[in-house]
Structures are given as structure tokens and as C-alpha cells.
Design an enzyme around this catalytic site. Sequence first.
Site: not given
Ligand code: UGA
Length: 440
Positions: A154, A156-157, A213, A254-255, A258, A265, A328
Site C-alpha cells: 500500500f 505511496r510514492e 485504490n 484525498f479531497l 484539481g 497505480c 505528484k
Molecule cells: C497510490 C495509493 O495511494 C497507494 O496506497 C498505493 O499503494 C499505490 O497507489 C499503489 O498502488 O502502489 P501513489 O500512486 O503513490 O499511491 O499516489 P497517490 O498519493 O495515491 O496519488 C495519486 C494521484 O492522485 C496523484 O496524481 C495525486 O496528485 C492525485 N491526488 C491525490 C489528487 O488529485 N487529489 C488528492 O486529494 C490526492
Amino acid sequence: MAKLSVIGTGYLGLTHAACMASLGHDVIAFDIDEAKIETLKTGKVPFHEPGLDPIVEQEIASGRLTFTTSWEDVAAQADVHFICVGTPQSAYSEAADMSQVRGAVQSLAPLLTRPSLVVGKSTVPVGTAQSIADILVAESPAGADTHLVWNPEFLREGFAVEDTLHPDRIVLGVSHDVDVDTLKDVYATPLAEGTPLIVSDYPTAELVKVAANSFLATKISFINAFADLCDVTGANVTTLADAIGFDTRIGRRFLNAGIGFGGGCLPKDIRALQARAAELGVADQFEFLRAADHINLSRRSKVVELAKAALGGSLDGAKIAVLGAAFKPDSDDIRDSPALSIAGALHENGAHVTVHDPEALHSVRLRYPHLGTADTVNDVLADADIVLHLTEWKEYREIDPQAVKALVKNAIIIDGRNVLDLETWASAGWAITYLGKPGS
Ligand code: UGA
């Protein structure tokens, strides 16, 4: 203590290997990419992940972390094998491309001559674990003494080290005759910290990952749908998110509205789940993920339209400065990056696009050679007709709008991440547009 192997040295595998070594385990990390393994042997991490470099360096020095391209080394040295290879979207459909997982299992199985444990961490379509367990028993010389546990990841990068060493939960999917004591030893440190342990069957463990996810992706698209409603009504999506987020059943994380989600992922996982649900006869129930995907992709075209409108209806020949390329902040990963998707569309519409990113420019130059790049914020802004803020790196929030105003041709900015301060930018004379809240 069993020696571990980690198969695949991408964001997931390398972080897992280094962190397991830092917990005191002996780890041999495998990749088929010889150049990458040679780089890793020198202690260099081939991607940007905060906090990972010193751990890799330290664990190579401790002798606990070694690297190889030899399957024979993996099978000879380790008894617990973590599969951490990628499952990207297939080039031909929305399903996951399982060739790397299949390749790893088929290479490893014939070499497993003594009792061993294979641990799947890659994100896979539900039903995969059982089929891998069957292959391992059929094709390994150790036969029924080769066991499989499904242990989704799980991380996050950007927070990969933290998430690996202090996970929210540990999920172990097992078949009835497999015990989890070996993995309880491997994860003894986080378990001792009180990390919840969930032991389930294989399909539940596989589904935990895709459900998590899918939920996160849907949550982002949910707020982005409201962002469009806010735009047409004059409401403010950030205030809306703050207010509903105080309800602990909803939660504020995550709300952030944008330009939406990207990366290696969330986008491919929601598509792979729809493909798998269709195979299993429950496609209709997952139509909402198609809507989530559609809302997400519409964010990108919306920014292109906003830029066009701000420039008087044409992008042809416009000089556009893009702040951010990674999907991100705190990552140099540009897979399915919303920022680059927008930059590419602007270029196709005749604009001269120049991109800045603190970490991802090497990948941009390699994969998007048609886009211009600039090494500094000042350089990217020079003479720009419009500025787009598309990845919310901290350094962009620290830009002094007053100071950089002299660099651009027009003081116009679209904040695709809704984080730049309205008062600061507006009072410096900038026209600022957000997605879902009033600008100046
Ligand atoms: C995501 C999941 O959050 C991890 O829990 C999971 O382990 C991982 O995929 C995976 O499957 O390996 P990650 O891809 O690193 O992690 O990135 P997130 O932090 O989830 O962000 C994903 C995207 O959503 C980014 O482009 C970010 O900018 C966007 N985002 C995030 C939004 O647009 N709004 C938000 O409120 C949060």
C-alpha cells in the site's frame, strides 16, 4: 532467520528490499535489467524517493543488501521470495499486463528445490494468486512444499520508506494449508509497533488492494465533479472539502480538487478492475469506475480549454510555462502524469510548451523530446504568455509572485492544484484561475 529475495527493483521492490534489510534481514534483490543492477550495486538509486538513498547505501555497506541478475543466485540464497514486479495497463486493453508476474513465476519455480515461500506483492487481478500457487506446486521441484502468500503493498510514492517501515496494515492472503509464521517474523518490527494484521483467503487479499485504490480514485473524482459544480455556481471547492471532511465518516484526505489523479497505480488499477469485473460477470456494478475515470480525464481537457480561453481563443504559437511534470510532488515518476498529459495536448494545439520540475526533467527529456524544458523556475517563466501550475511541489508555493512578474509576458496563472494563495498572487497583480473556486 530466513534470507529474503525481492524480485523487481522498481519503486516498490527496491524500497521493500532496502527497508527489509534495514529491519535486519539479509536480502538479495533481483532485476532482469543489468544496467540498473550495476547502478544499484554502486549504491545509486535510479529514481527519486525521499529517504531511500541513505538506506540503500547503508544496507549495501552492512552487507545485508545485495543485487543480482541471476535467478540461480535468488533460488540458491533465499527461502522467501517477494514478487514486486510491475503490472502496467496492457497495450491492447484496459486489463493489467501480467507478463512480468508470469515471467517471474516461470523463471523462479523450476529452481525451487527446497521448501520455500513465495510472497506476491504486485497488484493483480483477483484470482491470480490461486493460479500462481498452482503453478508453483506443479512446476517447482519442491512441489507442495512451495507455498504462496498474497501480501499486497500500500505504499505511496514520496512516502514509500515511511509506508514500508510503518504500514497502516499488513494483509496476508493464504490458502488453507499455509501458515504465516515466517512472514510474522519478517514483519516482526512493524507488528510489534501495533500494525494491524489481517489474515484472509487469497481473493480477499487481492481485492483489498484494488478496493483501496478504487476508493481513493473515486474520492478524488467525487470532489472534482463538485469542483465543476462549484465553478458554475461560484462556490469554493476547497471550503466545501474542508467542511465535509470534518465528518470523520468522510475525512478530509484525498479531497483535494484539481487536475486529478495519475501515476502508475490509480488509473491502471481502476481500469484493470473494470476489465476483471466484466470477465467475472459483474461489469454493471463497476460502471462508477468508468465515471470516475471519465471525470478524471476531463480535468486535463478542462485546463487546456481554460488556457485557450485565457489566451483569447487560440493556443497557436503561445508560449506556455508549465510548473511540474511528475504525477505528484516528491516523486520523479511521470507515468500517466496529468501535468504532462496537459503539456502534450497544449503542444499538439500549436503552443510552445516549456516544462520545469525539480526532479523529473531527465525523464521528460527522454520521453517527451518535443517539449521544451527549463532547469530553473525563472527560466521556465521567461516571456511566458501564461503559466500553468500542475504539480504542487513545495518550491512553487514559495515563488514570490511580485518578484517573478517581471519575467513573464502576461501575469496569468492557472493553478491546477488549487494551492497557490489567492491573496498573495492577486495582490501582486496576477490573474489567477483555480479549478472549482473563485480566482482573481
Ligand atoms: C497510490 C495509493 O495511494 C497507494 O496506497 C498505493 O499503494 C499505490 O497507489 C499503489 O498502488 O502502489 P501513489 O500512486 O503513490 O499511491 O499516489 P497517490 O498519493 O495515491 O496519488 C495519486 C494521484 O492522485 C496523484 O496524481 C495525486 O496528485 C492525485 N491526488 C491525490 C489528487 O488529485 N487529489 C488528492 O486529494 C490526492
